[in-house]
Motif scaffolding. Sequence first.
Motif, mmCIF file in Angstrom:
data_model
loop_
_atom_site.group_PDB
_atom_site.id
_atom_site.type_symbol
_atom_site.label_atom_id
_atom_site.label_comp_id
_atom_site.label_asym_id
_atom_site.label_seq_id
_atom_site.Cartn_x
_atom_site.Cartn_y
_atom_site.Cartn_z
ATOM 1 N N ALA A 1 0.825 -1.208 0.000
ATOM 2 C CA ALA A 1 0.000 0.000 0.000
ATOM 3 C C ALA A 1 0.862 1.261 0.000
ATOM 4 C CB ALA A 1 -0.929 -0.024 1.215
ATOM 5 N N THR A 2 2.047 1.145 -0.621
ATOM 6 C CA THR A 2 2.924 2.324 -0.703
ATOM 7 C C THR A 2 3.204 2.643 -2.165
ATOM 8 O OG1 THR A 2 4.914 0.939 -0.620
ATOM 9 C CG2 THR A 2 4.082 1.768 1.483
ATOM 10 N N PRO A 3 3.492 3.907 -2.460
ATOM 11 C CA PRO A 3 3.767 4.283 -3.852
ATOM 12 C C PRO A 3 5.157 3.852 -4.297
ATOM 13 C CG PRO A 3 4.003 6.184 -2.404
ATOM 14 C CD PRO A 3 3.511 5.057 -1.547
ATOM 15 N N THR B 1 -8.532 5.632 -4.232
ATOM 16 C CA THR B 1 -7.315 5.296 -4.982
ATOM 17 C C THR B 1 -6.525 4.227 -4.229
ATOM 18 O OG1 THR B 1 -6.065 7.020 -3.850
ATOM 19 C CG2 THR B 1 -7.056 7.612 -5.980
ATOM 20 N N SER B 2 -5.741 3.506 -5.003
ATOM 21 C CA SER B 2 -4.969 2.401 -4.430
ATOM 22 C C SER B 2 -3.656 2.280 -5.190
ATOM 23 C CB SER B 2 -5.762 1.106 -4.583
ATOM 24 O OG SER B 2 -4.949 0.001 -4.249
ATOM 25 N N PRO C 1 -6.611 -2.978 -11.241
ATOM 26 C CA PRO C 1 -7.388 -1.742 -11.415
ATOM 27 C C PRO C 1 -8.645 -1.721 -10.538
ATOM 28 C CG PRO C 1 -7.018 -2.873 -13.532
ATOM 29 C CD PRO C 1 -6.554 -3.798 -12.458
ATOM 30 N N VAL C 2 -8.994 -0.539 -10.079
ATOM 31 C CA VAL C 2 -10.236 -0.356 -9.325
ATOM 32 C C VAL C 2 -11.307 0.040 -10.338
ATOM 33 C CG1 VAL C 2 -11.391 0.964 -7.515
ATOM 34 C CG2 VAL C 2 -8.950 0.403 -7.306
ATOM 35 N N PRO C 3 -12.379 -0.759 -10.465
ATOM 36 C CA PRO C 3 -13.393 -0.446 -11.468
ATOM 37 C C PRO C 3 -14.035 0.920 -11.197
ATOM 38 C CG PRO C 3 -13.712 -2.649 -10.578
ATOM 39 C CD PRO C 3 -12.691 -1.984 -9.727
ATOM 40 N N ALA C 4 -14.341 1.633 -12.282
ATOM 41 C CA ALA C 4 -14.930 2.968 -12.169
ATOM 42 C C ALA C 4 -16.218 2.894 -11.358
ATOM 43 C CB ALA C 4 -15.213 3.518 -13.563
ATOM 44 N N GLY C 5 -16.407 3.876 -10.521
ATOM 45 C CA GLY C 5 -17.654 3.963 -9.771
ATOM 46 C C GLY C 5 -17.690 3.109 -8.519
ATOM 47 N N ASP D 1 -5.623 -4.752 1.718
ATOM 48 C CA ASP D 1 -4.356 -4.112 2.098
ATOM 49 C C ASP D 1 -4.498 -2.607 2.243
ATOM 50 O OD1 ASP D 1 -2.261 -6.251 2.211
ATOM 51 O OD2 ASP D 1 -3.049 -6.648 0.207
ATOM 52 N N ASP D 2 -5.408 -2.010 1.460
ATOM 53 C CA ASP D 2 -5.571 -0.564 1.539
ATOM 54 C C ASP D 2 -6.180 -0.121 2.854
ATOM 55 O OD1 ASP D 2 -4.624 0.680 -1.016
ATOM 56 O OD2 ASP D 2 -5.892 -0.922 -1.804
#
Length: 986
Positions: A159-161, A685-686, A691-695, A702-703
């Motif tokens: 969960a880090t950039p 955001t993650s 990918p996180v689906p739109a909407g 983990d987030d």
Amino acid sequence: MAMSRRTFHMITGTAALGLALGGSGEVHADVSAPTGPPPDPPRADGRAHTVGFDRYSMLVDGRRVVLWSGEMHPFRLPSPSLWRDVLQKMRGHGYNTVSVYVAWNFHSSAPGHHDFTRVRDLDLFLRTAAETGLYVTLRPGPYINAEVDAGGFPGWLTATPGTARTSDPTYLGHVDEWLTAVNRIAVRHLYTRGGGTIVLYQLENEYANHVTEAAGRDYMAHLYDKVRADGIDVPLFHNDKGRNGYWAPGTFDTGGERGRWLYGFDGYPSPFRPPPDWGYFGPGGTKGGSTASPDTPGFLAEFGGGWFDPWGGAEFGGKGYAESRRTRDAAYERRFHLTNLANGIKIHNVYMTFGGTSWGWLPAPVVYTSYDYGAALDEARQPTAKLVPMHQIGHLLHTVPELAELDRAEDVDVGGGPALRAYHLVNPDTGTHVHVLRNDSTGEAEAAVPVAGTTVRVPVPGLDARLLAAGMSLGRRTLRYSSAQPMLRLAVGRQDLAVFTGRSGEVTTTVLECAREPRVTVLEGDAAHTYAQGTLRLDVRLGGLVRVLVEGGGVARPLLLLLADDETSVRLWPHHTPSGPFLVHGPALLRTAQRRGTTAQLTGDTVDDADLEVWAPPGVTEVVWNGAPVPARGTASGSVRATRRLPGAAPVRLPALTGWRRRAESPEAAVDFDDSAWRTADRTTSYATTPVPAGQPVLFADDYGFHYGDVWYRGRFEGAAGAASVSLAYVSGTQGLLMAWLDGKPLGTHRMPVPDAKTVRRGTWSATATFPIAPGDGPHVLSVLVRRMQHDEDGGANDSHKAGRGLVSVAFDGASPAVRWRIQGEAAPDPVRGPLNNGGLYGERHGWHLPGFPDGDWEAVPLPRTERGQGVVWYRTRFRLAVDPGTDASIGLTLADDPARAYRAQIFLNGWNMGQYINDVGPQHTFVLPNGVLDTRGPNTLALAVLADGTTPSGPGTVELTLLGRAAGGVPVTLVDSPGFPSRSL
Ligand code: IPT
């Protein structure tokens, strides 16, 4: 003389740098005689030592040493007392080095937080290795692979950039904190300073994907600088994934210190094809060949001594570790390791030598709980037949350091057909010749080796190999040749001792140079001798221990020749002590030996009744075994021998497991369950690569700070009237599953398909589970349990450990209500058992797995048992063991049931998560319970969290304790702390 043509510019360490760093400052460097006697086994002696190398081998205090190393992972044996047991077994069986990964995730539950206490006590491990007399290769990553969750990266790193395993600054910031913490401990154990026995240190692991990019080169240079800045002054290296030449000296910036960087590579060749040649001695090697690093010793940083096994029975690729041990058996070890030796490899590391257990949520999704690996020491710490060649070759390399300096000699024709391969090597200083004879066919072949004007005939069994030595010193006398394989030479007491080995029943010829005829006495066994033209010839049929005493003939010192068949050879225990070497014969293991006045103080193990015979420094007439004096007398062999046999191990009786209590959980499924304390899943955001689906909000566990094991979701919605189905997309890793309830009623379970041998490494396992529903307008509650398996490894350095885990999205067919989600995973990490011990089941969050949990009001039930339902049911019982104090019993828990039943169980022993049993997948049925976690002389609490699909009846079926091994002896075991209920972590 010979030495002058060598360079010793690669010597490293405080002494070489001319620094006075406290202590006595005494330097044990004798660079003019690297081929002299081997250095004593290392200790934390407080003195400065040099650790260097030239193109042949490591040079420790200027002495040649072949590192004969075995890999073990302290984090795969959560009982520090038993580290000593494994290390002593390794040393006894001829290893001189232990190689260890340090798994970042095992030590770090949060950024900047590093725990090195209790079962994570790296300092204790390194102390124990030094006390055992083993060198250490430390491999703290930061990435390690190793079939552990996320390849060793902590859950929070997902969960880090930034891209891990590159020069990304955020990642490097975390890495530096980790390395600072590890190195603070490691510097105290460097052999260069005499604080411990670390002689090598690895950066990264099989780092192959950014070799040509600045992001990769800068990353490696950063690691190099960081580790040096932290005071690590032993040679550093990286393990190339195959002999590609990646990260060879000079290929990246090592601050101008080219001479302190070694090139190492990993080899996991197929056991079904002939062993590869690595090309160290010239072209023709695999890939990078001889050009990979001609100035550094051949270095196999990992060589497969087994292989890991995937989930599933034989039809799915998982075959069980018995199969791994069968395909890489003792003959495999001989054939492949002797080939490696013939290829100039002088730093060996066998991955794994003790595999251990990926307990808790440690295993990467690709493997199940056992990490036995088919290794020479099995998961239950029992020696296997695979130790025979390791023992023989290891003791040979240690006691005959000429073998650390071998050049390729001219090829010789040994006949025997095309499948018989011969390698010929010679020590340029001593003229000792070594022939490695390898048979790649299944039938026995005979090699006819030209040696010293004659032909030595050597039988080589199918798919096996043999080392033949000629012109080798045996102390005061010289071996012309032997068709038996040398195992050791020692000067013990007033005589020279040499051991040769081979298969039982083999007829061997051994010829010694003897200018004048010696007196020869066959003390035991089937041996004939003749003297002619300055040579003594011995014809010996191997069987038990054949003893031939050679005296006189102008040589003052007698030579005792021992010819041992394989079985006997692993009952011969050379042991180097400050008062001189010992050789002990008889017991199943020699752990320690020391001289106290006229007494040999020995500790070790017996399994069956055993002889005890000791060759000891002069003046030793008495023997003490495990603290008890043993009546003994001197023998014609120059030994002291016990007049009665040592007793074997006492029988071990294990109780049946009864008194079970049962309680169902999963209250999270109920409509009125109070989830107000759960985290709201509202992130948008993650850093996950999924990918996180739109909407949809981010739903990856983990987030929200939940990194291991099960995770619950509760979603509230209205306005779904007319919906025909609900679809839940999720990512879990292999063997994951999802089960759902709508308003407290089961919707069903979706399981990831059981992978086959091809798909098992596909990595991310994602699927969509669709359940028919017929809701009214609402309000409704959707409860979802996702059994996440673990994070993927990141072998390709592409952040694959950041693939999401948990729910991805929800969709309805025929309606589009907005779902408001809450999420709950594991409670705060158990401060004692560590971050990987628990997932987020209700029972785990409330201490049902802990000793002392009040289960008195749970239903009393007998096992085996059949019930049916979707969700989680717990079973608890207590049992008491009373193993004899002098007995080391290795005990497992075996579960079995009708394989059609779709359920699994998480096994908790005294609160420790000992692994996951999947009844309808397998292949693992027996779970090793390490002593220390298990109290073998007291009460224990066992809890099973049984998660059932509801599609079939579920168990538990039979649940039994099984004896996996026993010995009289063992090491003292201190129980690990196992806090009970209520726990401060809850
Ligand atoms: C190599 C890794 O370095 C090690 O960590 C472990 O994963 C081992 O293999 C397999 O058990 S990776 C290589 C075999 C591709």
